[in-house]
Design a protein around this motif. Structure first.
Motif, short mmCIF file in Angstrom:
data_model
loop_
_atom_site.label_atom_id
_atom_site.label_comp_id
_atom_site.label_asym_id
_atom_site.label_seq_id
_atom_site.Cartn_x
_atom_site.Cartn_y
_atom_site.Cartn_z
N GLY A 205 7.56 42.99 -13.05
CA GLY A 205 7.83 44.38 -12.65
C GLY A 205 9.21 44.54 -12.04
O GLY A 205 9.89 45.55 -12.28
N VAL A 206 9.65 43.55 -11.27
CA VAL A 206 10.99 43.61 -10.67
C VAL A 206 12.05 43.58 -11.76
O VAL A 206 13.07 44.29 -11.68
N VAL A 208 11.69 44.75 -14.82
CA VAL A 208 11.67 46.07 -15.46
C VAL A 208 12.42 47.08 -14.61
O VAL A 208 13.24 47.87 -15.12
N LEU A 209 12.16 47.08 -13.30
CA LEU A 209 12.86 48.00 -12.41
C LEU A 209 14.36 47.72 -12.40
O LEU A 209 15.18 48.65 -12.28
N THR A 211 16.13 46.78 -14.95
CA THR A 211 16.72 47.41 -16.14
C THR A 211 16.86 48.92 -15.96
O THR A 211 17.79 49.54 -16.49
N VAL A 212 15.93 49.52 -15.19
CA VAL A 212 16.04 50.96 -14.91
C VAL A 212 17.25 51.24 -14.03
O VAL A 212 18.00 52.20 -14.27
N VAL A 213 17.46 50.39 -13.02
CA VAL A 213 18.64 50.55 -12.17
C VAL A 213 19.91 50.40 -13.00
O VAL A 213 20.86 51.19 -12.87
N THR A 216 20.65 53.32 -15.14
CA THR A 216 21.01 54.52 -14.37
C THR A 216 22.41 54.41 -13.78
O THR A 216 23.10 55.41 -13.58
N VAL A 236 16.01 54.76 -7.45
CA VAL A 236 15.57 53.65 -8.29
C VAL A 236 16.02 52.31 -7.69
O VAL A 236 15.31 51.30 -7.80
N LEU A 239 13.51 51.54 -5.03
CA LEU A 239 12.26 51.08 -5.64
C LEU A 239 12.39 49.63 -6.10
O LEU A 239 11.47 48.82 -5.92
N HIS A 240 13.54 49.30 -6.68
CA HIS A 240 13.79 47.93 -7.10
C HIS A 240 13.80 46.98 -5.90
O HIS A 240 13.24 45.88 -5.95
N GLY A 243 10.27 46.33 -4.69
CA GLY A 243 9.62 45.32 -5.53
C GLY A 243 10.09 43.91 -5.19
O GLY A 243 9.29 42.96 -5.16
#
Length: 339
Positions: A205-206, A208-209, A211-213, A216, A236, A239-240, A243
């Motif tokens: 999950g970390v 995945v987060l 890659t979102v950061v 962005t 984001v 949130l990362h 995690g």
């Protein structure tokens, strides 16, 4: 007078040594030689190292704005597979990454062939090798799509995450190659096994987060015109970080758990390595955020994420054990010929 041999006598008479079939270890003429697990594990280790390296070089492509250094795929420009002088440094960086991908592909392609030529054939090693090969083919296709859609952050993220899946496969294959065939029973208490599974899930999950950061933030592609996720970077990133803190807490719990229970030594070593990696990752992550996300620290963070994932997979795999492979399985044609 000497009696003529009967058909029964001919069937029961042993073959002369000169007329015997070739050693099965050497294989029929014209075919690939039989190999042992020692040589096979060299290939599996190479696959782990190369797959980790391609993640780092892929990050270099993104951080240097070279994602579209070769504007077409599989060619690097119209009518050429090598970069034109007009694409300068960015084209060379992207082209170099593609060359490394070819080397990775050759090693990955060799694994299923080698698995079929093992002295003691193993279905599990063959299936893992085929999975690695299919995943690499998927990476090649996804890489082409990523170029064609002008580095959309969703495809860039998928490209990275598929690399993590391939690394999981490669690490599992490398470890399995030193073990014997058969079931893989747990080597720890059920509670510890569930903790390892939870840690694996949070680590994924970390990633995945992360890659979102990335999708962005300012380093999500080739230039300022590259599409980005429409999220707030502060939210984001927080949130990362949350995690990562959960992952840190689970890692600390794992360190205590493997010492308070009869966990294998390999699990203890992996837990220690994971703790060091997570602490280093947290330090780099916070530093890069407050320093304005400099490319060098982003590259270190990506390399650290790759190492963290490898160690996490090793820790999870260490929760189960098989007996070591037999001595005969380690030798191939060359070793048998020289013995």
């Amino acid at each position: 007078m000497t009696a003529m041999p009967t058909s029964t006598d001919r069937r029961s008479k042993p073959r002369e040594s000169g007329a015997s079939r070739p050693d099965t270890a050497a294989g029929p003429a014209g075919r690939l030689p039989v190999i042992g697990l020692r040589a096979f594990r060299r290939l599996t280790l190479a696959s782990v190292l190369l797959l980790a390296a391609i993640v780092v070089t892929g990050g270099a492509v993104r951080l240097t704005g070279s994602g579209l250094g070769c504007p077409t795929w599989p060619q690097c420009g119209d009518g050429s597979f090598t970069p034109h002088s007009a694409y300068a440094l960015n084209g060379a960086i992207e082209f170099g990454n593609r060359v490394i991908s070819i080397v990775v592909g050759l090693v990955v392609l060799a694994l299923p062939l080698a698995a079929r030529r093992l002295r003691e054939p193993r279905r599990d090693l063959l299936l893992l090798s085929l999975g690695l090969w299919l995943g690499f083919v998927g990476q090649a296709v996804l890489g082409g799509i990523t170029v064609l859609v002008k580095l959309h952050p969703a495809t860039v993220a998928a490209h990275f995450l598929l690399s993590m899946v391939l690394l999981f496969n490669a690490v599992a294959l490398h470890r399995r190659a030193r073990q014997g065939a058969g079931p893989t029973p747990p080597a720890v208490r059920p509670e510890l096994l569930w903790l390892a599974r939870l840690l694996m899930t949070v680590a994924g999950g970390v990633l995945v987060l992360g890659t979102v950061v990335t999708g962005t933030g300012p380093h999500s592609g080739d230039s300022a015109e590259t599409k980005r996720f429409g999220f707030d970077i502060v939210n984001v990133a927080q949130l990362h970080a949350d995690g990562a803190m959960i992952l840190t807490g689970l890692t600390i719990a794992m360190i205590f758990a493997v010492r308070l229970t009869s966990a294998p030594a390999e699990a203890r070593r992996s837990a220690n390595a994971l703790a060091l990696t997570v602490v280093a990752q947290a330090a780099i992550g916070f530093t890069q955020y407050f320093a304005g996300i400099p490319p060098l620290l982003v590259a270190l963070h990506m390399a650290g994420a790759t190492l963290m994932w490898i160690v996490t997979v090793q820790l999870w795999l260490a929760m189960s054990e098989r007996p070591a492979a037999g001595e005969n399985a380690w030798t191939g044609t060359h070793q048998l010929a020289t013995d």
